[in-house]
Motif scaffolding. Structure first.
Motif: not given
Length: 415
Positions: A228, A219-221, A225, A213
């Motif tokens: 990310d 959050k890990v997108d 993103s 992240d």
């Protein structure tokens, strides 16, 4: 252990039912067996924290895609992996100057756009920003390539009748976990034919191993993103052994009497030793004492033709992202071109590439002659090129370490 054996036995029974269905019965029978197979994965999904509601919702009505490559379907010819450009194109076609120039120009702009994120990536993981940008560019054209498949369908089909069932069984369950954890919506969970997802092409299990992240939103997108996605690619490289401050490779001009059979990962020497043996760095580049002490292997992608490289440990780290020399050369060169306009000092030759089945026949012949001990995969990698060079030596042929029709003919005739 006993539980795992029972699960495997149950899977074999279900697949056997499907095999029978492919031979005589309607397709619906095979799909019923596929549904049984998918349902049988609930205990594994539950163990990974997948909710029952997610499992039922996402698998309801799920159908296999028997048009995918790399499947083992009864009553039909075995389907291999598609002709991946990395393994069937000559370097000049795969690493096209026009493509590199286009992507490098775009990448140079992205260096400016994502400068804070790239600086954080290099600080935390030691991976230069252009390297992860080049991976993004190679994998999805900086996000402009739309992945064509429903990931869940791909992974379930590959787990059911693919060549690597065990691997894809795990990936299917982890994809369900991603949906259950709210990581991504089913609509956005698009994939390549091999089940990789996101801007930088991660398998679901890799998301949980290497996801970062980087933008700090909790959050890990990997889909929307860019920080990310790039940070996750960098962490994957770092987790696989990336060394900060070390180049991926150095282009060199070999001496006229170079022995191309030593171009294998196992033959490593300090760069300074290669230079003392007659190798010259492209464009008169000068290295510091620490760089001269770095171990490196020789890479000649076209045998004695075309550019040659001294590859460092980081070269092989990138290769774990995609096991292809041309892929690594594309990524490494694209990264370099984002900050320097220079193409390779030595141009690629106009060599022809043998078809996959001919390279596999060559590997079989070299195995028969006890010159090759690696996989029979139809890919003319380092080990194959070195082995055929060894054959050329014993047969009194010109030693160029390049798979050609004439060399294949000579190998087939050898006893």
């Amino acid at each position: 252990m006993a539980r795992q054996l029972l699960l495997r036995l149950r899977t074999l029974i279900l697949v056997s039912l499907a095999l029978c269905a492919f031979g005589d019965g309607p397709a619906a029978a095979a799909d019923a067996a596929f549904t049984q197979f998918v349902n049988s994965l609930w205990p594994e999904a539950k163990e990974q924290g997948v909710s029952r509601a997610t499992f039922e919702t996402e698998t309801r009505g799920l159908e296999p895609d028997y048009k995918l490559p790399d499947l083992l379907l009864p009553g039909r010819p075995a389907t291999g992996a598609p002709a991946q450009a990395e393994f069937v194109q000559v370097p000049a076609d795969y690493i096209k100057e026009a493509s590199i120039a286009r992507l490098a120009a775009h990448g140079a702009g992205l260096i400016q756009q994502y400068r804070p994120a790239l600086a954080e990536i290099e600080r935390r993981f030691g991976v230069p920003g252009p390297i992860v940008l080049a991976i993004w560019g190679r994998e999805t054209d900086f996000g402009r390539y739309a992945l064509p498949y429903d990931a869940l369908r791909v992974l379930a089909t590959q787990a059911y009748v693919g060549r690597r069932k065990d691997q894809y069984r795990t990936e299917f369950v982890m994809a369900l976990k991603m949906l259950s954890d709210g990581v991504v919506s089913r609509r956005d969970l698009r994939a390549s034919w091999g089940g990789a997802v996101g801007l930088t092409q991660f398998l679901p299990s890799e998301y949980y191993k290497h996801g970062v992240d980087l933008d700090g939103d909790g959050k890990v997108d990997l889909w929307r993103s860019v920080p990310d996605a790039l940070g996750s690619a960098a962490q994957q490289l770092a987790n696989k052994g990336w060394q900060g401050g070390l180049r991926w490779a150095y282009e060199v001009k070999p001496p006229a009497d170079v022995d191309c059979t030593v171009g294998v990962p196992e033959v490593k020497k300090p760069i300074g030793e290669w230079l003392r043996a007659g190798f010259a760095l492209a464009r008169g580049q000068r290295l510091g004492a620490a760089e001269l002490q770095q171990p490196a292997s020789l890479l000649q992608p076209e045998g004695i033709y075309g550019p040659a490289f001294l590859t460092t440990a980081n070269y092989f780290v990138i290769k774990e992202y995609n096991f292809s020399d041309l892929y690594v050369l594309f990524v490494g060169h694209l990264a370099d071109r984002m900050t320097s306009p220079s193409p390779f000092a030595t141009p690629w030759s106009a060599s022809q590439q043998l078809r996959t089945r001919d390279v596999e026949a060559m590997q079989k012949g070299l195995t028969r002659l006890a010159l090759y001990k690696d996989k029979l995969d139809g890919k003319a990698g380092m080990q194959t090129r070195a082995a055929l060079g060894a054959f050329q030596k014993t047969a009194g042929l010109k030693v160029d370490c390049w798979p050609s029709g004439a060399v294949l003919q000579a190998i087939n005739a050898a006893r």
